[in-house]
Design a protein around this motif. Structure first.
Motif, short mmCIF file in Angstrom:
data_model
loop_
_atom_site.label_atom_id
_atom_site.label_comp_id
_atom_site.label_asym_id
_atom_site.label_seq_id
_atom_site.Cartn_x
_atom_site.Cartn_y
_atom_site.Cartn_z
N VAL A 1 -0.79 -4.22 2.68
CA VAL A 1 0.54 -3.29 2.31
C VAL A 1 1.06 -3.14 3.81
CG1 VAL A 1 1.20 -1.11 1.62
CG2 VAL A 1 -0.91 -2.14 0.52
N ALA B 1 5.78 2.40 2.03
CA ALA B 1 5.41 1.13 1.79
C ALA B 1 6.75 0.40 1.49
CB ALA B 1 4.65 1.07 0.35
N VAL C 1 4.11 -5.25 -0.73
CA VAL C 1 2.87 -5.05 -1.10
C VAL C 1 2.31 -6.35 -1.77
CG1 VAL C 1 1.51 -4.09 -3.07
CG2 VAL C 1 3.37 -2.69 -2.12
N ALA D 1 -3.00 -5.79 -4.24
CA ALA D 1 -2.60 -4.31 -4.02
C ALA D 1 -1.72 -3.85 -4.96
CB ALA D 1 -2.28 -4.00 -2.58
N ILE E 1 -0.38 0.16 -5.90
CA ILE E 1 0.68 0.69 -4.68
C ILE E 1 1.93 0.09 -4.98
CG2 ILE E 1 1.35 0.43 -2.10
CD1 ILE E 1 -1.97 1.74 -2.92
N TRP F 1 -5.13 -1.96 1.44
CA TRP F 1 -4.58 -1.05 0.52
C TRP F 1 -5.96 0.21 0.22
CZ3 TRP F 1 -6.51 0.35 -4.34
CH2 TRP F 1 -7.31 -0.28 -5.09
#
Length: 163
Positions: free
Chosen positions: A18, A46, A49, A53, A57, A93
Motif C-alpha cells: 500500500v 492510502a 493499493v 491488498a 484496503i 497491508w
C-alpha cells in the motif's frame, strides 16, 4: 514495491503493498496503543493499493499503521519516496492496524484491519474497588479483557471472547 509516475504524481502499488501519504493531523484518542523503542505508529491516507491488498484496503481511507523505529536515531525505518514535503511510504497491508474515520478515535471510529485485534477492559459488576488507572494494579478477579474487534476473520477468536 511501487512504481512512481512523477509527472502525474500517481502511484501504483504491487502485490500486497500500500502506498500511503503520511498525515500530520492531530488525532484525539481513547484507545491505548503501546509504543516501544523499536515500534511506533503513524497515520496516512492510502494513495495506491496492490491487488493482494485491495480486498481489505481502500484508496482514500486513512489508516493507522505500525512502523519499525531505528533504536539508535529514533527515526522511522519505512520505505519512502520523494522529498520531505511530498513523501510517500510503501507498507505491507498487514502492517496497517485500522482505518480511522474521524479525528476523534474511539471504538466507533477505529475499525481494525489486517492481523490485529482490539481488546477492551471490562470491570466485573461485583467489584466494589475504586481504582485510579495510573497507580492501580489490576486484580484479575475485578478486570477482564474481551475482544472488541478482529481485523481478519479467525476460526479461533470471536468478538466478545474473553482473553
Amino acid at each position: 514495491m511501487f512504481l512512481a509516475n512523477m509527472s502525474l504524481n500517481s502511484y501504483t502499488a504491487f502485490g500486497d503493498r500500500v502506498i500511503l501519504e503520511p498525515l500530520v493531523e492531530q488525532f484525539e484518542t481513547s484507545i491505548i496503543i503501546p509504543e516501544t523503542r523499536s515500534v511506533s505508529y503513524m497515520i496516512g491516507r492510502a494513495l495506491a493499493v496492490g491487488k493482494k491488498a485491495a480486498e481489505a484496503i481502500k484508496i482514500g481511507d486513512i489508516y493507522m499503521f505500525q512502523v519499525a523505529m531505528d533504536p539508535r536515531t529514533g527515526a522511522p525505518m519505512v520505505p519512502s519516496h520523494g522529498a520531505a514535503d511530498s513523501q510517500v511510504l510503501a507498507q505491507h497491508w498487514r502492517d496497517l492496524i485500522a482505518v480511522v474515520s474521524r479525528t476523534v478515535i474511539n471504538t466507533e471510529t477505529f475499525n481494525v484491519v489486517g492481523h490485529w485485534i482490539l481488546i477492551e477492559p471490562e470491570i466485573r459488576a461485583n467489584s466494589s474497588l475504586i481504582q485510579v488507572p495510573e497507580t492501580a494494579q489490576q486484580d484479575p478477579a475485578t478486570v477482564k479483557f474481551k475482544i472488541a474487534q478482529i481485523g481478519m476473520p479467525s476460526e479461533d477468536l470471536q468478538v466478545g471472547d474473553e482473553v
